[in-house]
Design an enzyme around this catalytic site. Structure first.
Site, PDB file in Angstrom:
ATOM      1  N   LYS A 112       0.813  -1.130   0.158  1.00  0.00           N
ATOM      2  CA  LYS A 112       0.314  -0.203   0.292  1.00  0.00           C
ATOM      3  C   LYS A 112       0.862   1.180  -0.068  1.00  0.00           C
ATOM      4  O   LYS A 112       1.676   1.107   0.600  1.00  0.00           O
ATOM      5  CB  LYS A 112      -0.700  -0.028   0.959  1.00  0.00           C
ATOM      6  CG  LYS A 112      -1.260   1.224   1.365  1.00  0.00           C
ATOM      7  CD  LYS A 112      -2.822   1.266   2.749  1.00  0.00           C
ATOM      8  CE  LYS A 112      -2.952   2.599   2.978  1.00  0.00           C
ATOM      9  NZ  LYS A 112      -4.447   2.844   2.386  1.00  0.00           N
ATOM     10  N   PRO A 127       4.707   8.106   1.798  1.00  0.00           N
ATOM     11  CA  PRO A 127       5.015   7.724  -0.690  1.00  0.00           C
ATOM     12  C   PRO A 127       6.529   6.482   0.254  1.00  0.00           C
ATOM     13  O   PRO A 127       6.990   7.076   1.065  1.00  0.00           O
ATOM     14  CB  PRO A 127       5.286   8.248  -1.082  1.00  0.00           C
ATOM     15  CG  PRO A 127       4.207   9.577  -0.838  1.00  0.00           C
ATOM     16  CD  PRO A 127       4.519   9.799   0.648  1.00  0.00           C
ATOM     17  N   ASN A 128       6.748   5.041  -0.621  1.00  0.00           N
ATOM     18  CA  ASN A 128       8.197   4.894  -0.859  1.00  0.00           C
ATOM     19  C   ASN A 128       8.963   4.199   0.470  1.00  0.00           C
ATOM     20  O   ASN A 128       9.445   4.167   1.026  1.00  0.00           O
ATOM     21  CB  ASN A 128       9.249   5.714  -1.182  1.00  0.00           C
ATOM     22  CG  ASN A 128       8.993   6.274  -2.505  1.00  0.00           C
ATOM     23  OD1 ASN A 128       7.999   5.280  -3.702  1.00  0.00           O
ATOM     24  ND2 ASN A 128       8.866   7.658  -2.990  1.00  0.00           N
ATOM     25  N   ARG A 129       7.741   4.318   1.920  1.00  0.00           N
ATOM     26  CA  ARG A 129       7.978   3.939   3.028  1.00  0.00           C
ATOM     27  C   ARG A 129       9.307   5.145   3.469  1.00  0.00           C
ATOM     28  O   ARG A 129       9.862   4.298   4.205  1.00  0.00           O
ATOM     29  CB  ARG A 129       8.677   2.076   2.755  1.00  0.00           C
ATOM     30  CG  ARG A 129       8.172   0.839   2.209  1.00  0.00           C
ATOM     31  CD  ARG A 129       7.014   1.060   3.058  1.00  0.00           C
ATOM     32  NE  ARG A 129       5.654   0.505   3.411  1.00  0.00           N
ATOM     33  CZ  ARG A 129       4.705  -0.033   1.971  1.00  0.00           C
ATOM     34  NH1 ARG A 129       4.377   1.199   1.663  1.00  0.00           N
ATOM     35  NH2 ARG A 129       4.099  -0.507   1.463  1.00  0.00           N
ATOM     36  N   LEU A 130       9.169   5.973   2.891  1.00  0.00           N
ATOM     37  CA  LEU A 130      10.323   7.099   4.009  1.00  0.00           C
ATOM     38  C   LEU A 130       8.962   7.823   5.124  1.00  0.00           C
ATOM     39  O   LEU A 130       8.596   8.903   4.586  1.00  0.00           O
ATOM     40  CB  LEU A 130      10.818   8.056   2.778  1.00  0.00           C
ATOM     41  CG  LEU A 130      11.732   7.443   2.153  1.00  0.00           C
ATOM     42  CD1 LEU A 130      12.231   8.197   1.219  1.00  0.00           C
ATOM     43  CD2 LEU A 130      12.367   6.590   2.836  1.00  0.00           C
TER      44      LEU A 130
END
Length: 214
Positions: free
Chosen positions: A9, A190-193
């Site tokens: 997700k 976003p982007n797991r950051l």
């Protein structure tokens, strides 16, 4: 084996920046709590996971309902003789966590638990529906029982006994106040950051604020 590696997700709903946060974590918790409440999508905004160190040496977590919070900390109610209650009384260092999926937010609270005052426990118990009051009397929480009928029969007997009487709060049932020493706010990005902001109570009783790597 079920392969869940494709469950992904993208978190894109909000951000958590140092420029927009208060100095006290309770104020930020209050803001987030009511934003989630207003946004919708969460059935019980006050549902939280309580993690304790058990008497058997194993950690254990379970979902309970937060009932009050203020500048002192976070209050929930339980049976003091339950597995959870005994674990907290033995080791009051516990962890609370909230996950609000609709806002892609998580809060993790490390704190020290102590019993609430008799007045707080009495007042909350008196505010509960009659069924919940009787349920607290019936349940020897965490104890082994023979079957469901045992509970139903005990409840019927108490309904008759207290049909026209005030139901007293049992001594074994009451509140815990969790005084926070560390509160982490997690906002999905976003982007797991992801954004992770941690408030940590100093020895001089002010909050140090740090950003943690995701």
């Amino acid at each position: 084996m079920s392969d869940l590696s494709n469950y992904r997700k993208s978190y894109e709903k909000s951000e958590l920046l140092e420029s927009s946060i208060p100095e006290d974590p309770i104020n930020l918790f209050n803001r987030w709590f009511h934003e989630v409440e207003d946004f919708g999508g969460v059935d019980e905004v006050n549902a939280m996971t309580v993690a304790t160190n058990g008497l058997d040496g194993f950690p254990k977590s379970r979902v309970v309902l937060l009932k009050k919070f203020n500048e002192e900390g976070f209050i929930f109610f339980t049976n003091y003789n339950s597995e959870k209650g005994k674990a907290i009384l033995e080791n009051p260092k516990i962890c609370l966590s909230f996950f609000w999926h609709s806002m892609e937010r998580q809060v993790i609270i490390k704190g020290i638990a102590e019993k609430t005052s008799t007045a707080i426990s009495d007042n909350y118990f008196a505010s509960r529906p009659v069924g919940s009051q009787l349920g607290a009397l019936v349940s020897n929480q965490s104890e082994i029982i023979p079957n469901r009928d045992y509970l139903e029969n005990e409840l019927k007997e108490l309904e008759i006994e207290y049909q026209s009487k005030e139901i007293p709060r049992p001594d074994f049932w009451g509140g815990f106040l969790v005084k926070p020493i560390e509160v982490e706010f997690w906002q999905g990005r976003p982007n797991r950051l992801h954004d992770r902001i941690r408030y940590k109570l100093s020895e001089k009783y002010y909050w140090n604020i740090d950003r943690l790597s995701p």
